[in-house]
Design a protein around this motif. Structure first.
Motif, PDB file in Angstrom:
ATOM      1  N   VAL A   1       0.841  -1.194   0.000  1.00  0.00           N
ATOM      2  CA  VAL A   1       0.000   0.000   0.000  1.00  0.00           C
ATOM      3  C   VAL A   1       0.878   1.247   0.000  1.00  0.00           C
ATOM      4  O   VAL A   1       0.617   2.216  -0.716  1.00  0.00           O
ATOM      5  CB  VAL A   1      -0.957   0.005   1.210  1.00  0.00           C
ATOM      6  N   ALA A   2       1.964   1.214   0.784  1.00  0.00           N
ATOM      7  CA  ALA A   2       2.866   2.362   0.821  1.00  0.00           C
ATOM      8  C   ALA A   2       3.512   2.591  -0.543  1.00  0.00           C
ATOM      9  O   ALA A   2       3.584   3.722  -1.035  1.00  0.00           O
ATOM     10  CB  ALA A   2       3.949   2.137   1.890  1.00  0.00           C
ATOM     11  N   VAL A   3       3.979   1.516  -1.167  1.00  0.00           N
ATOM     12  CA  VAL A   3       4.614   1.647  -2.478  1.00  0.00           C
ATOM     13  C   VAL A   3       3.628   2.196  -3.504  1.00  0.00           C
ATOM     14  O   VAL A   3       3.927   3.104  -4.268  1.00  0.00           O
ATOM     15  CB  VAL A   3       5.158   0.281  -2.952  1.00  0.00           C
ATOM     16  N   LEU A   4       2.401   1.627  -3.509  1.00  0.00           N
ATOM     17  CA  LEU A   4       1.392   2.095  -4.455  1.00  0.00           C
ATOM     18  C   LEU A   4       1.120   3.579  -4.271  1.00  0.00           C
ATOM     19  O   LEU A   4       0.977   4.332  -5.229  1.00  0.00           O
ATOM     20  CB  LEU A   4       0.092   1.300  -4.282  1.00  0.00           C
ATOM     21  N   HIS A   5       1.067   3.983  -2.996  1.00  0.00           N
ATOM     22  CA  HIS A   5       0.750   5.383  -2.753  1.00  0.00           C
ATOM     23  C   HIS A   5       1.863   6.305  -3.230  1.00  0.00           C
ATOM     24  O   HIS A   5       1.604   7.449  -3.611  1.00  0.00           O
ATOM     25  CB  HIS A   5       0.459   5.615  -1.270  1.00  0.00           C
ATOM     26  N   SER A   6       3.085   5.806  -3.203  1.00  0.00           N
ATOM     27  CA  SER A   6       4.166   6.644  -3.708  1.00  0.00           C
ATOM     28  C   SER A   6       3.989   6.915  -5.194  1.00  0.00           C
ATOM     29  O   SER A   6       4.342   7.990  -5.696  1.00  0.00           O
ATOM     30  CB  SER A   6       5.519   5.990  -3.425  1.00  0.00           C
TER      31      SER A   6
ATOM     32  N   GLY B   1      -0.080  21.296  -5.540  1.00  0.00           N
ATOM     33  CA  GLY B   1      -0.141  19.958  -6.118  1.00  0.00           C
ATOM     34  C   GLY B   1       1.221  19.303  -6.159  1.00  0.00           C
ATOM     35  O   GLY B   1       1.390  18.142  -5.758  1.00  0.00           O
ATOM     36  N   ILE B   2       2.225  20.048  -6.617  1.00  0.00           N
ATOM     37  CA  ILE B   2       3.566  19.470  -6.701  1.00  0.00           C
ATOM     38  C   ILE B   2       4.137  19.231  -5.308  1.00  0.00           C
ATOM     39  O   ILE B   2       4.756  18.200  -5.037  1.00  0.00           O
ATOM     40  CB  ILE B   2       4.507  20.379  -7.527  1.00  0.00           C
ATOM     41  N   ALA B   3       3.917  20.201  -4.395  1.00  0.00           N
ATOM     42  CA  ALA B   3       4.464  20.051  -3.039  1.00  0.00           C
ATOM     43  C   ALA B   3       3.877  18.820  -2.362  1.00  0.00           C
ATOM     44  O   ALA B   3       4.611  17.970  -1.834  1.00  0.00           O
ATOM     45  CB  ALA B   3       4.186  21.309  -2.219  1.00  0.00           C
ATOM     46  N   VAL B   4       2.547  18.713  -2.355  1.00  0.00           N
ATOM     47  CA  VAL B   4       1.908  17.573  -1.697  1.00  0.00           C
ATOM     48  C   VAL B   4       2.278  16.269  -2.393  1.00  0.00           C
ATOM     49  O   VAL B   4       2.549  15.258  -1.750  1.00  0.00           O
ATOM     50  CB  VAL B   4       0.370  17.756  -1.666  1.00  0.00           C
ATOM     51  N   GLY B   5       2.322  16.311  -3.718  1.00  0.00           N
ATOM     52  CA  GLY B   5       2.706  15.110  -4.464  1.00  0.00           C
ATOM     53  C   GLY B   5       4.105  14.656  -4.113  1.00  0.00           C
ATOM     54  O   GLY B   5       4.369  13.465  -3.928  1.00  0.00           O
ATOM     55  N   ALA B   6       5.023  15.599  -3.992  1.00  0.00           N
ATOM     56  CA  ALA B   6       6.405  15.250  -3.678  1.00  0.00           C
ATOM     57  C   ALA B   6       6.518  14.690  -2.266  1.00  0.00           C
ATOM     58  O   ALA B   6       7.239  13.706  -2.029  1.00  0.00           O
ATOM     59  CB  ALA B   6       7.297  16.474  -3.838  1.00  0.00           C
TER      60      ALA B   6
ATOM     61  N   THR C   1       7.998  10.898  -1.509  1.00  0.00           N
ATOM     62  CA  THR C   1       9.110  10.548  -0.636  1.00  0.00           C
ATOM     63  C   THR C   1       8.631   9.927   0.665  1.00  0.00           C
ATOM     64  O   THR C   1       9.217   8.959   1.150  1.00  0.00           O
ATOM     65  CB  THR C   1       9.972  11.787  -0.329  1.00  0.00           C
ATOM     66  N   GLY C   2       7.541  10.489   1.232  1.00  0.00           N
ATOM     67  CA  GLY C   2       7.021   9.948   2.483  1.00  0.00           C
ATOM     68  C   GLY C   2       6.605   8.492   2.345  1.00  0.00           C
ATOM     69  O   GLY C   2       6.882   7.668   3.211  1.00  0.00           O
ATOM     70  N   SER C   3       5.943   8.169   1.235  1.00  0.00           N
ATOM     71  CA  SER C   3       5.496   6.794   1.039  1.00  0.00           C
ATOM     72  C   SER C   3       6.673   5.855   0.851  1.00  0.00           C
ATOM     73  O   SER C   3       6.645   4.713   1.317  1.00  0.00           O
ATOM     74  CB  SER C   3       4.570   6.707  -0.172  1.00  0.00           C
ATOM     75  N   ILE C   4       7.711   6.331   0.167  1.00  0.00           N
ATOM     76  CA  ILE C   4       8.887   5.481  -0.006  1.00  0.00           C
ATOM     77  C   ILE C   4       9.552   5.220   1.339  1.00  0.00           C
ATOM     78  O   ILE C   4       9.966   4.097   1.644  1.00  0.00           O
ATOM     79  CB  ILE C   4       9.881   6.112  -1.008  1.00  0.00           C
TER      80      ILE C   4
END
Lengths: 98, 225
Positions: free
Chosen positions: B94-99, B136-141, B145-148
């Motif tokens: 789930v973490a990987v997918l979310h990344s 969008g870019i900030a939250v996406g980034a 990284t957080g999910s990884i």
């Protein structure tokens, strides 16, 4: 053509949706927190629509095509994988409770 | 046409709402997941169809192949990962997918910046676009990284210990001001969770060997006598 009302309408939807989301999440029992995490992740892959719209629009820039295509691939990995894994987690829960 | 698209998106939205709502009870949970799948399918199909019915034929076919191809490849990868992973590896997956979702958000942000989907007709519109792209870019980034990192921690590749204590400044100030600091330590390993801790070597620090709770209880009992 974008109008003032379109921006306000979108803001409207955003605010209401936020509150709605809060209430929906509150209603989830503690036991189901793990599938909740998985399901909300799967639903978050709605971003694929954005990627489709961006990549699909007529443009001559190959960079956008590449970025958009990779974005679509990433989103669809999550769209399919996310729901399937949520299903697996939920089936596991079912087995445990029987 | 656009009216139908809007209605279809509305239906997809309602399906997503029912999907999350289904998780309130064990019995309706799997049904909720099915609603989510349906909602996603509706949204994707409608978008693809609406896009395919505009523009000239040649670029449409070319574009459609590209988009559908990417989506299918991604879908197959996702399905394979979800089917093959073992039960213990599911949170990691789930973490990987979310990344991936985070990655997609960053890429979409970049693309929107390079070619805005609607002309910024005035200053307000321009600011809204700019803010939206930035967020969008900030939250996406952060998601990426957080999910990884979450995946790595779940795997055990990264230690689960957080890098910083939340009240570290206050704690440091208290330790510096006090004459005697007693550290309760249970194990023979170095430092705290294997990481060297300079607190141990301060002049005012003494160490009491043993389980912290037991030692404190014993101390309190002695003081009470």
């Amino acid at each position: 053509m974008l109008e003032e009302s379109s921006l306000v309408a979108n803001l409207f939807v955003f605010v209401l949706a936020s509150f709605l989301g809060l209430e929906l999440i509150r209603g989830v029992s503690r036991l189901l927190h793990t599938p909740l995490m998985s399901l909300t992740n799967a639903i978050a892959s709605i971003g694929i629509v954005g990627s489709l719209l961006i990549t699909g629009r007529p443009h001559e820039d190959p960079v956008i095509t590449i970025l958009g295509t990779v974005a679509i691939a990433c989103s669809s990995i999550n769209a399919v994988g996310g729901f399937l894994i949520t299903e697996r987690i939920l089936k596991m829960f079912k087995k445990r409770s029987n | 046409m656009s009216g139908l698209v809007v209605v279809a998106y509305l239906i997809a939205g309602v399906l997503f709402i029912r999907s999350l709502g289904g998780l309130s009870k064990q019995q309706t949970a799997i049904q909720g997941n099915a609603f989510g799948m349906l909602g996603m399918t509706v949204a994707i199909v409608v978008t693809a169809v609406a896009w395919a019915s505009s523009g000239d034929l040649a670029s449409r076919i070319e574009g459609l192949l590209l988009l559908v191809g990417a989506a299918v490849i991604g879908g197959v990868i996702g399905a394979t990962l979800a089917r093959r992973v073992e039960m213990t590896g599911m949170p990691e997956l789930v973490a990987v997918l979310h990344s991936f979702v985070g990655m997609a958000a960053v890429l979409v942000g970049f693309s929107t910046y390079l070619r805005p989907t609607a002309p910024a007709v005035d200053e307000v519109r321009h600011i809204v676009h700019a803010v939206e792209i930035w967020v969008g870019i900030a939250v996406g980034a952060v998601t990426l990284t957080g999910s990884i990192v979450a995946w790595a921690k779940l795997r055990g590749s990264l230690s689960g210990k957080p890098l910083l204590l939340p009240a570290r400044h206050m704690l440091n100030a208290i330790v510096a001001a006090s004459k005697l600091t007693v550290v309760f330590k249970r194990g023979m390993a170095a430092g705290y969770a294997g990481v060297e801790n300079p607190l141990f070597y301060l002049p005012g620090t003494r160490m009491l060997f043993g389980d912290a709770k037991k030692s404190v209880d014993a101390l309190v009992a002695e003081v009470r006598k």
